[in-house]
Design an enzyme around this catalytic site. Structure first.
Site, short mmCIF file in Angstrom:
data_model
loop_
_atom_site.label_atom_id
_atom_site.label_comp_id
_atom_site.label_asym_id
_atom_site.label_seq_id
_atom_site.Cartn_x
_atom_site.Cartn_y
_atom_site.Cartn_z
N LYS A 130 0.83 -1.22 0.00
CA LYS A 130 0.00 0.00 0.00
C LYS A 130 0.85 1.26 0.00
O LYS A 130 0.61 2.18 -0.79
CB LYS A 130 -0.93 0.00 1.22
CG LYS A 130 -2.00 -1.07 1.21
CD LYS A 130 -2.92 -0.97 2.40
CE LYS A 130 -2.25 -1.31 3.71
NZ LYS A 130 -1.89 -2.74 3.81
N THR A 131 1.83 1.31 0.89
CA THR A 131 2.63 2.53 1.01
C THR A 131 3.44 2.79 -0.25
O THR A 131 3.48 3.91 -0.78
CB THR A 131 3.57 2.44 2.23
OG1 THR A 131 2.77 2.37 3.42
CG2 THR A 131 4.48 3.65 2.32
N GLU A 174 -3.92 5.63 1.51
CA GLU A 174 -3.89 4.20 1.78
C GLU A 174 -5.19 3.78 2.45
O GLU A 174 -5.84 4.57 3.13
CB GLU A 174 -2.71 3.85 2.71
CG GLU A 174 -1.37 4.01 2.06
CD GLU A 174 -0.24 3.55 2.97
OE1 GLU A 174 -0.44 2.57 3.72
OE2 GLU A 174 0.83 4.16 2.92
#
Length: 466
Positions: A130-131, A174
């Site tokens: 996600k990051t 996110e």
């Protein structure tokens, strides 16, 4: 936690005083900064000062430090309290909120309400990546001068932190599945990178996790878009019957966006060809690992949906060198290269160590700090197999995070399991002992990766400081 039947609705045209319990968290600090930019009065508390809290203080936030947190920290004129899933019901500030009858929102609920202020909110979800993917999207959008607002779960050098407040109608964040927090969101575009077992201190099993992601996909409106990894098992269970449009990405030609010809340079940075709409686009990344090829494909699928210049988007990814704690080069000590990585799930560990195999080295060392007893027990054998990709493994004690019960699990037991697979493994109960062992055993040309979601990064930084 308090169950609020009628969730408090923030009126962003009428700023009020908002108090954050745990304001220094990576996501909480970003939300606080957005509210400050909107004219809200912001205060809060955290255990200790950090670069994120200092940044907020410079922008006008009032922050109280110390552990445990105290009820008297909360000013008399607070209108709304925001807290995270990590806050226990016996927290003094949380109890003070209840005593005063103040409205409260979880971090996810506030983030969801913020998303409704933007014409095009994008939520990036998945068990892993996600990051990095959110950061890749940020690079693409900044290169295209779209002036986005970005909330990322890490420190991205190009935006000088974890948050960027833009002036356009584009918002990217996110979306984490833990405690079903992303079900409080309102995405116009949703991205699902992958779905695997994790957070088993909350979810019962993989089926429950898949059900949560299905519900997340169902939040996307009819005129919205879901970008999803086509390799997710039983994909139709996630996508069938959705009201939004669905596109897939992956390494198979059956996907709408698929990649071929993956190769790596002498620093393990990947290159590949992305195929879509009958076109072929060459992409060269500034980060290592084949897992990042899939992340980049998802980011480029979004760029295509936004009708951005795809060649420029691809070029911007070449300049992306990653976020803090994602295969981050920390320095060289006596000819030993030190890398730090946030990987704390077996799939992430495997991806990072496979990327490291393409990086120049004599011996690949992995200093791993398991994260939570629950995760270590649930993936005990998977951790051992993934870590055995390294030539030599050093284990630190388990980082307990929010947990107290050891569940009969330990790093010493994991060390024994790794040794059964034929990989040299050592366990030391203190960072000082680990550092001493490294200094005595690593030689010039070795590659040392400190790995985990806790404070294992301190080992490499301490070594470099010496």
């Amino acid at each position: 936690m308090l169950q609020i039947e009628d969730i408090y609705q923030v009126d962003f045209s009428h700023p009020v005083h908002v108090y954050f319990i745990g304001i220094g968290g990576i996501s909480m600090s970003g939300l606080a900064e957005i509210l400050l930019s909107e004219g809200f009065r912001v205060s809060g508390s955290d255990w200790s000062r950090s670069p994120l809290t200092e940044r907020l203080e410079k922008q006008g936030a009032v922050i109280h430090y110390g552990r445990p947190q105290k009820a008297e920290n909360m000013e008399a004129d607070v209108d709304l309290v925001v807290y995270t899933a990590a806050v226990h019901p016996d927290n003094a500030e949380y109890q003070e909120m209840l005593r005063r009858g103040l409205p409260g929102l979880t971090r996810a609920q506030l983030l969801g309400q913020l998303m409704k202020n933007y014409r095009l909110p994008v939520a990036v979800s998945g068990t892993h990546g996600k990051t990095t993917t959110t950061s890749m999207i940020a690079e693409i959008l900044l290169a295209a001068d779209t002036d986005p607002t970005i909330s990322v779960g890490g420190v991205l050098k190009d935006i000088g932190g974890n948050i960027r407040v833009g002036g356009s109608e584009l918002f990217v964040t996110e979306a984490c599945e833990y405690t079903n927090s992303f079900l409080s969101f309102f995405p116009k575009v949703g991205i699902i990178l992958n779905i695997e077992e994790d957070h088993l201190d909350f979810f019962h099993d993989l089926d429950e996790i898949r059900s949560s992601f299905r519900r997340f996909a169902g939040l996307i409106p009819e005129d919205g878009l879901l970008i999803i990894n086509g390799a997710i098992p039983r994909l139709s269970e996630i996508t069938e019957g959705l009201r939004c449009r669905v596109v897939t990405f992956g390494n198979s030609p059956q996907n709408d966006y698929f990649f071929t010809d993956v190769s790596h340079d002498d620093k393990a940075h990947a290159s590949f060809t992305l195929h879509f709409h009958g076109e072929a686009l060459f992409v060269r990344l500034g980060v290592p690992g084949e897992h990042n090829v899939a992340n980049a494909a998802a980011a480029l699928a979004l760029a295509d949906h936004l009708k951005l210049d795809m060649k420029q988007a691809a070029e911007s990814l070449h300049g992306f060198s990653g976020t803090d704690r994602r295969f981050e080069y920390k320095g060289t000590l006596g000819g030993v290269t030190i890398i730090d990585d946030y990987a704390h799930h077996p799939t992430e560990i495997e991806a990072t160590l496979k990327a490291a195999l393409d990086y120049p080295h004599k011996t690949l060392w992995c200093v791993f700090q398991p994260h939570t007893y629950t995760r270590t027990k649930a993936f005990f054998h998977e951790f051992a197999r993934a870590l055995s990709l390294a030539d030599r493994v050093i284990l630190a004690d388990i980082y307990a995070a929010r947990e107290t019960d050891t569940l009969g699990i330990s790093s010493a037991l994991l060390c024994q399991e790794i040794e059964k697979l034929g990989t040299d493994c050592r366990y030391f109960p203190s960072f000082e002992e680990i550092e001493k062992f490294i200094l005595e055993n690593c030689i010039p040309g070795d590659l040392l990766i400190t790995m985990g979601a806790g404070n294992v990064v301190n080992i490499g930084e301490d070594l470099l400081g010496k």
